[in-house]
Motif scaffolding. Sequence first.
Motif, PDB file in Angstrom:
ATOM      1  N   GLU A  54       0.879  -1.177   0.000  1.00 38.57           N
ATOM      2  CA  GLU A  54       0.000   0.000   0.000  1.00 38.57           C
ATOM      3  C   GLU A  54       0.914   1.224   0.000  1.00 38.57           C
ATOM      4  O   GLU A  54       1.463   1.603   1.028  1.00 38.57           O
ATOM      5  N   LYS A  55       1.109   1.839  -1.168  1.00 32.63           N
ATOM      6  CA  LYS A  55       2.093   2.912  -1.334  1.00 32.63           C
ATOM      7  C   LYS A  55       1.659   4.257  -0.767  1.00 32.63           C
ATOM      8  O   LYS A  55       2.486   5.080  -0.430  1.00 32.63           O
ATOM      9  N   ASP A  56       0.382   4.505  -0.662  1.00 30.65           N
ATOM     10  CA  ASP A  56      -0.109   5.835  -0.288  1.00 30.65           C
ATOM     11  C   ASP A  56      -0.321   6.011   1.216  1.00 30.65           C
ATOM     12  O   ASP A  56      -0.944   6.972   1.639  1.00 30.65           O
ATOM     13  N   ARG A  57       0.217   5.131   2.032  1.00 29.38           N
ATOM     14  CA  ARG A  57       0.020   5.212   3.480  1.00 29.38           C
ATOM     15  C   ARG A  57       1.181   5.925   4.160  1.00 29.38           C
ATOM     16  O   ARG A  57       2.306   5.892   3.686  1.00 29.38           O
ATOM     17  N   SER A  58       0.880   6.554   5.303  1.00 33.92           N
ATOM     18  CA  SER A  58       1.899   7.260   6.083  1.00 33.92           C
ATOM     19  C   SER A  58       2.051   6.612   7.448  1.00 33.92           C
ATOM     20  O   SER A  58       1.058   6.325   8.118  1.00 33.92           O
ATOM     21  N   SER A  67       5.401   7.021   3.208  1.00 32.20           N
ATOM     22  CA  SER A  67       6.395   5.950   3.109  1.00 32.20           C
ATOM     23  C   SER A  67       5.805   4.648   2.578  1.00 32.20           C
ATOM     24  O   SER A  67       6.518   3.816   2.039  1.00 32.20           O
ATOM     25  N   GLY A  68       4.509   4.462   2.741  1.00 32.12           N
ATOM     26  CA  GLY A  68       3.865   3.223   2.332  1.00 32.12           C
ATOM     27  C   GLY A  68       4.041   2.143   3.388  1.00 32.12           C
ATOM     28  O   GLY A  68       4.748   2.328   4.383  1.00 32.12           O
ATOM     29  N   ARG A  69       3.380   1.009   3.163  1.00 32.93           N
ATOM     30  CA  ARG A  69       3.482  -0.121   4.082  1.00 32.93           C
ATOM     31  C   ARG A  69       3.259  -1.411   3.322  1.00 32.93           C
ATOM     32  O   ARG A  69       2.735  -1.400   2.199  1.00 32.93           O
ATOM     33  N   VAL A  70       3.653  -2.518   3.941  1.00 36.07           N
ATOM     34  CA  VAL A  70       3.480  -3.837   3.339  1.00 36.07           C
ATOM     35  C   VAL A  70       2.711  -4.699   4.324  1.00 36.07           C
ATOM     36  O   VAL A  70       3.064  -4.773   5.507  1.00 36.07           O
ATOM     37  N   LEU A  71       1.657  -5.339   3.862  1.00 37.77           N
ATOM     38  CA  LEU A  71       0.879  -6.268   4.683  1.00 37.77           C
ATOM     39  C   LEU A  71       1.374  -7.680   4.390  1.00 37.77           C
ATOM     40  O   LEU A  71       1.512  -8.065   3.229  1.00 37.77           O
ATOM     41  N   ILE A  72       1.668  -8.440   5.448  1.00 36.49           N
ATOM     42  CA  ILE A  72       2.147  -9.817   5.289  1.00 36.49           C
ATOM     43  C   ILE A  72       1.293 -10.753   6.134  1.00 36.49           C
ATOM     44  O   ILE A  72       0.563 -10.310   7.017  1.00 36.49           O
ATOM     45  N   ASP A  73       1.413 -12.039   5.862  1.00 37.55           N
ATOM     46  CA  ASP A  73       0.672 -13.044   6.635  1.00 37.55           C
ATOM     47  C   ASP A  73       1.120 -13.049   8.087  1.00 37.55           C
ATOM     48  O   ASP A  73       2.309 -12.958   8.387  1.00 37.55           O
ATOM     49  N   ASN A  74       0.160 -13.163   8.990  1.00 35.68           N
ATOM     50  CA  ASN A  74       0.430 -13.197  10.428  1.00 35.68           C
ATOM     51  C   ASN A  74       0.713 -14.636  10.850  1.00 35.68           C
ATOM     52  O   ASN A  74      -0.181 -15.367  11.264  1.00 35.68           O
ATOM     53  N   THR A  75       1.987 -15.030  10.739  1.00 35.11           N
ATOM     54  CA  THR A  75       2.357 -16.404  11.071  1.00 35.11           C
ATOM     55  C   THR A  75       3.268 -16.501  12.287  1.00 35.11           C
ATOM     56  O   THR A  75       3.513 -17.595  12.782  1.00 35.11           O
TER      57      THR A  75
END
Length: 94
Positions: A54-58, A67-75
């Motif tokens: 998600e590039k448009d997040r602060s 700065s954007g963010r990356v969502l990953i699997d919660n493992t």
Amino acid sequence: MRDRNKLVIWPAYIDKNRSRSQGRIISKKSSVGEPTLAEIEKAALKLGMNPEVEKDRSYPRSWWEKSGRVLIDNTAPKTQLSRKIAAAIKEIRS
């Protein structure tokens, strides 16, 4: 709406140039200098974490930067996954 099966990884979490109060959650020894979203995404893909960028997040502590963010699997715990991502980025860079 928030997805319970995902964790958020902000670049600030693994940035060697940030202090703990600025958002870094892993040690300086484990972290990397100025990680990009593309590097985080590539490392997460390599580790099989199904990243979503998600590039448009602060990041809330630096709300003026997109700065954007990356969502990953919660493992696993967030710090453990952050260390793995930082190690993979170091490996990709070398």
